[in-house]
Design a protein around this motif. Structure first.
Motif, short mmCIF file in Angstrom:
data_model
loop_
_atom_site.label_atom_id
_atom_site.label_comp_id
_atom_site.label_asym_id
_atom_site.label_seq_id
_atom_site.Cartn_x
_atom_site.Cartn_y
_atom_site.Cartn_z
N PRO A 123 0.84 -1.20 0.00
CA PRO A 123 0.00 0.00 0.00
C PRO A 123 0.88 1.25 0.00
O PRO A 123 1.88 1.31 0.70
N GLY A 124 0.50 2.23 -0.78
CA GLY A 124 1.32 3.43 -0.97
C GLY A 124 2.08 3.37 -2.29
O GLY A 124 2.57 4.38 -2.79
N TYR A 125 2.18 2.15 -2.85
CA TYR A 125 2.90 1.95 -4.12
C TYR A 125 2.05 1.10 -5.06
O TYR A 125 2.60 0.42 -5.93
N ASP A 126 0.74 1.12 -4.90
CA ASP A 126 -0.07 0.18 -5.68
C ASP A 126 -0.27 0.60 -7.13
O ASP A 126 -0.73 -0.20 -7.94
N HIS A 127 0.11 1.85 -7.46
CA HIS A 127 0.18 2.16 -8.90
C HIS A 127 1.24 1.27 -9.54
O HIS A 127 1.09 0.82 -10.67
N ILE A 128 2.29 0.96 -8.78
CA ILE A 128 3.38 0.14 -9.32
C ILE A 128 3.04 -1.35 -9.30
O ILE A 128 3.20 -2.04 -10.31
N THR A 129 2.54 -1.86 -8.16
CA THR A 129 2.20 -3.29 -8.12
C THR A 129 1.18 -3.61 -9.21
O THR A 129 1.21 -4.69 -9.79
N PRO A 183 -1.30 5.91 -6.31
CA PRO A 183 -0.54 5.53 -5.11
C PRO A 183 -1.41 5.50 -3.84
O PRO A 183 -1.06 4.84 -2.87
N ILE A 189 9.59 2.47 -12.42
CA ILE A 189 8.38 1.72 -12.77
C ILE A 189 8.57 0.94 -14.07
O ILE A 189 8.26 -0.25 -14.13
N ILE A 210 8.98 -4.79 -4.34
CA ILE A 210 7.73 -5.21 -4.97
C ILE A 210 8.02 -6.23 -6.07
O ILE A 210 7.42 -7.31 -6.12
N ARG A 237 -6.40 -5.89 6.08
CA ARG A 237 -7.13 -4.90 5.28
C ARG A 237 -8.63 -5.16 5.37
O ARG A 237 -9.43 -4.25 5.59
N LYS A 272 5.07 5.36 4.73
CA LYS A 272 4.31 5.98 3.64
C LYS A 272 2.84 5.56 3.69
O LYS A 272 1.96 6.38 3.46
N ALA A 273 2.60 4.30 4.00
CA ALA A 273 1.21 3.83 4.04
C ALA A 273 0.41 4.63 5.07
O ALA A 273 -0.69 5.11 4.81
N PHE A 332 -0.08 8.33 3.92
CA PHE A 332 -1.14 8.48 2.91
C PHE A 332 -2.52 8.37 3.56
O PHE A 332 -3.44 9.09 3.19
#
Lengths: 609, 609
Positions: free
Chosen positions: A451-457, A478, B456, B499, B524, B541-542, B545
């Motif tokens: 989470p926080g990088y889910d644009h990447i995952t 993100p 990315i 990741i 979650r 970061k999580a 955000f």
């Protein structure tokens, strides 16, 4: 920013071209103009400008005066009227509940220049699929053909060098040349859709299908505190500026109707919605209180406004709900859980499923496309490709065939969270079960732990499934799983998904995709820094990052970069090598080339010789 | 930050555990302790703590007092001494050119507690591969076995549910249980390496091989203006805090020797270098002036300091250089271009190739592993998988066999820029040509058009090639191609590569990888927000955000999130559904379950019925 409503205020709208780009148009059907973005390169390279697909609409055209209270220029009305199969009518009366009973200072004003809606004349079917199947090439199809064909000529050099197809297309079959009649065939066979509600006349038509460029969608939605319609329109403008091909308006709460009107009148891209969200608002958020009549009325409301595609969760059948009980993350789709709750509360089959023919009948009168929702998509990698997911997919296939019987355009929504080794199965099963209907996936995220990088995952899964044949990728920002995206998150999400879509086009062997990569790589190798920035997906960020280390203007033409500095630069050394090698080769292979030959002849000399 | 040298200042070092984690140790070989990170979960879930692989060293252990002028605790000296095959000796004298003739205020002080280096006694070979092939299980191998085996027990529940392997392993064969002798076999056969110079006694041993967890490397390097050794050590500490398994020190310019000493004495992870960079410094940056003697002396200098692996560009053979002339981006590897320049200038074969046996002889006396450099890797997708790249790879295979004849450990570096459809070919060819030597790739980037987002573009290729069998992934930061990464870029790069590595482990079916995903997904789904943050790759970061939208402390236990709000929440609805469904099912299938059965029996009911 603005704490009071400023409906006619356009100051918040981002206008003007991206750095180094200019808007160009080529003539389209019946006097229309098809927009492109062109990047001119440094004269030193003697290369032609690079022409790019352009989703950004008139906002990046300095010749167009933007006035959001007027809306965008009407492109399609004369096309639609010329078909003589629609009628203008008074339309449904806007009710207080359409806007969540917003009143007073909380209410967003109506769009001031509302037109009467159109619908099919009695007995007519006005979908692009209907025309296509009757052999009619519409202006929308012509527009799409020219728009998608744009780079083919520039690609000729690449094609000459590498052969026509450097890629693995799987089931895709991307032609060298796109003609209007080929577009018609793709639409006729259901392999592509052109989401184009007859009431969205501001639309610059585009196609979603695996033999077209891979598309991306960005979601927007109103904030808890609506600060003004300009801010809502700006969300759309910002998303398409960075490259969103379609935008879904997922607004909830108050003012849904009026905000949607402002968005549609100012949108050059197809707008999708999830009508059940608004229907749920109308029953005070109580899923059990939903009825077919309320839903039907909401569909008509949105059809009249010009929404181009609807997510309909008709595949969440009562019998599938128990299959989710032992999942790690149950049902994670909002629409899916709403319908599941309704089914359980009434112990009845999903009314979207039982009324599916009725829904088709409405949608074909306006040409709204289906985006058949995957209400049971996996919300964790643990739940990927399970019985619930594929049971629903099977039903979506069944519904696709029903919609096609009505000549209604269809795409199918897909997951979600899927580990890499299960990604391709999703594409294979979708094709198997849903024929050739375009697949439209959310990611998928290939792990749950970031989470926080889910644009990447999710971009990892999106690039892969795009390659395998998915036609449109729904972006993830993100903030996914954590909060509401801000402007920077939207930009990150859109650019990340442009990466995934483009990587997919490259891998499929799209004949024009490589033009941009090669032009940028040449610019990089020749230290044409400005060309490199301008050709990149985010010219502003590329330049900003370069400036952080080498801020001076002179550095933009320097033959080195900050990584190695002037002394160590590998690019510079290679250019020297290249010059030297070419010179020597040209000198009749007298010295070095002779050495090369000797060594070439003993390629397998042991290292210890 | 600090503009004057503050060599003994540790204030700049980031210490303390990540939020929600605590350091735990399990007993290792001969009194050593093997470090893990443990995340305790909310008591409400009745789940055991999740134990994680931990690269961060003593810096995250509140019980250890960090003093960078003392260095980290010595773990390996007694192991090495017990083997009785090495000797302590005076070592090479440090020369002014080792530090680029840095003097006065520009010079970084020597590390104050230097020990005399060790080397193999005459005729001995001290590599882990050498021991492994003689059937000797070293403490290093035992350490690795326990470290890699850590999650197997926790994974039992997952294994029970999904069967032993939910993944597609390609050529990998990851065992259910890792024993020291299995580690020995992997090292003996060259399928894995344990980079562990006998002079890097602070090292917490780790393995790189396709049957182990996928590893990642982060690059660091000195800044143009060195602000103090603490800042240089902090770069290392920061990278391993986020999860870098190894770190390459790519420093150039002044003070290389001294900075490297500070880094090694404070590094719990293997340190890699590219010795040709320092050798080039010693000849004033003139590639043509490089000689075998200068290079050899540099190797010994770095062997004595404890560098664990060397990138050696011995595959850039003279005959291959012309193959790069028509490339879009020529030679983009620094080391590759330096050697190419040398070859062309002298019209002679690469001296790293001709002296390869001599290099092996040095490396086996210290147990430095090869990272055979891909000097001809493609710098653009256009150049991927071309003749130059694969010609070099063939030579790397030849050199691997020579190194293995010396029992010297080897891994192979790989590209670079590769479109998705050509990624797997790289893995297949590497295995074909280099036997089972671990592959270590930079990305690859799957498109060239996204400078500013290349962490990315490269993570997409990295995840895929990691799945296909690559053992270690070299990170790329957002500043790639544009500038020098700052702290945030390093963090983004490392987390992005964690990741990719984890997605690869999941897809390969690593028996323990899913434990973390499933624990996080359960957190979650149950709205255990703090557990979700703590289990994520970047807990800070999580949480940050989440706080941006829902800042209140109460929101951390709220049963909804900002995306849908309390009324719309799909997770909440599903939990209601789940409870309801379970209750009804338990009530003897009287009402709803009967309906389910009816509907289940008519799964194919047409929609219009």
């Amino acid at each position: 920013m603005n704490s009071v409503l400023q409906p006619f205020q356009s100051a918040a709208i981002t206008v003007g071209p991206l750095p180094g780009s200019r808007k160009v148009h080529v003539p389209g059907p019946s006097g229309s103009r098809i927009p492109f973005r062109e990047v001119a390169l440094d004269p030193s390279c003697h290369e032609p400008p690079v022409r790019l697909y352009d989703t950004s609409g008139p906002y990046t055209d300095p010749d167009v005066q933007i006035a959001i209270d007027k809306g965008l220029p009407d492109i399609r009305s004369r096309w639609i009227e010329a078909r003589k199969d629609t009628e203008s009518y008074a339309g449904r009366t806007v009710l207080p509940e359409d806007n969540g009973h917003a009143a007073g200072i909380h209410s967003v004003p109506e769009f001031p220049h509302k037109r009467a809606p159109r619908r099919a004349c009695n007995g007519h079917n006005v979908t692009q699929m209907h025309y296509a199947r009757r052999g009619i090439i519409t202006p929308e199809m012509e527009f799409v053909a020219i728009r998608e064909n744009l780079l083919r000529q520039q690609a000729q050099e690449t094609i000459d060098r590498l052969g026509p197809r450097d890629g693995v297309p799987w089931d895709s079959a991307i032609p060298d040349d796109i003609t209007p009649d080929w577009v018609r065939q793709e639409v006729a066979e259901g392999r592509a859709i052109i989401p184009a509600n007859i009431n969205h006349t501001e639309l610059e038509p585009m196609a979603i299908g695996r033999n077209f460029l891979v598309k991306i969608n960005a979601n927007i939605g109103n904030s808890a505190v609506t600060s003004g319609v300009a801010e809502e329109v700006e969300k759309l403008v910002w998303a398409i500026r960075w490259g969103a091909d379609t935008v879904m308006d997922l607004s909830t709460g108050r003012n849904i109707h009026n905000i949607r009107e402002w968005i549609l009148r100012n949108s050059p891209v197809p707008i999708g919605t999830v009508p059940i969200y608004q229907a749920l608002e109308k029953v005070g958020g109580i899923a059990e209180d939903l009825t077919w009549d309320i839903f039907r009325d909401t569909l008509i409301e949105q059809c009249e406004q010009g929404v181009d595609y609807f997510t309909i969760h008709a595949g969440v059948r009562l019998a599938y709900i128990p299959m989710t009980v032992d999942r790690v993350t149950g049902i994670v789709s909002r629409g899916g859980s709403i319908m599941a709750k309704w089914c359980l509360a009434h112990h009845r089959e999903n009314f979207l499923y039982t009324h599916f023919d009725d829904i088709c009948a409405i949608m074909k009168a306006y040409d709204v496309s289906f985006s058949l929702g995957d209400g049971l998509r996996p919300g964790s990698t643990a739940d990927a490709n399970d019985r619930a997911q594929f049971a629903e997919l099977e039903t979506l296939g069944e519904l696709t065939r029903i919609a096609w019987n009505h000549d209604v355009q269809v795409m199918i929504e897909g997951p979600g969270h899927v580990p890499m080794h299960k990604v391709q199965d999703n594409m294979i099963k979708q094709k198997q079960l849903c024929g050739d209907a375009p697949f439209y996936t959310l990611g998928p995220l290939v792990t749950d732990i970031a989470p926080g990088y889910d644009h990447i995952t999710s971009a990892i899964g999106a690039a892969m499934i795009g390659w395998f044949g998915t036609s449109m990728l729904c972006y993830v920002t993100p903030k996914e799983h954590l909060g509401l995206p801000d402007r920077e998150d939207v930009r990150s999400g859109v650019v990340t998904y442009r990466i995934a879509a483009h990587a997919a086009d490259l891998a499929k062997g799209h004949p024009a995709a490589r033009v941009r990569d090669d032009a940028l790589s040449r610019a990089r190798f020749e230290f044409r820094w400005m060309d490199q920035f301008h050709l990149s997906l985010d010219p502003e960020k590329a330049k900003e990052f370069h400036d952080q280390t080498l801020p001076k203007e002179a550095h933009k033409t320097a033959h080195f970069c900050s990584m190695c500095g002037p002394k160590f630069c590998s690019m510079k050394i290679t250019q020297d090598i290249r010059n030297e090698a070419r010179r020597e080769i040209e000198q009749g292979m007298q010295t070095m080339s002779q050495t090369f030959r000797e060594h070439g002849a003993e390629l397998y000399t042991p290292a210890d010789s």
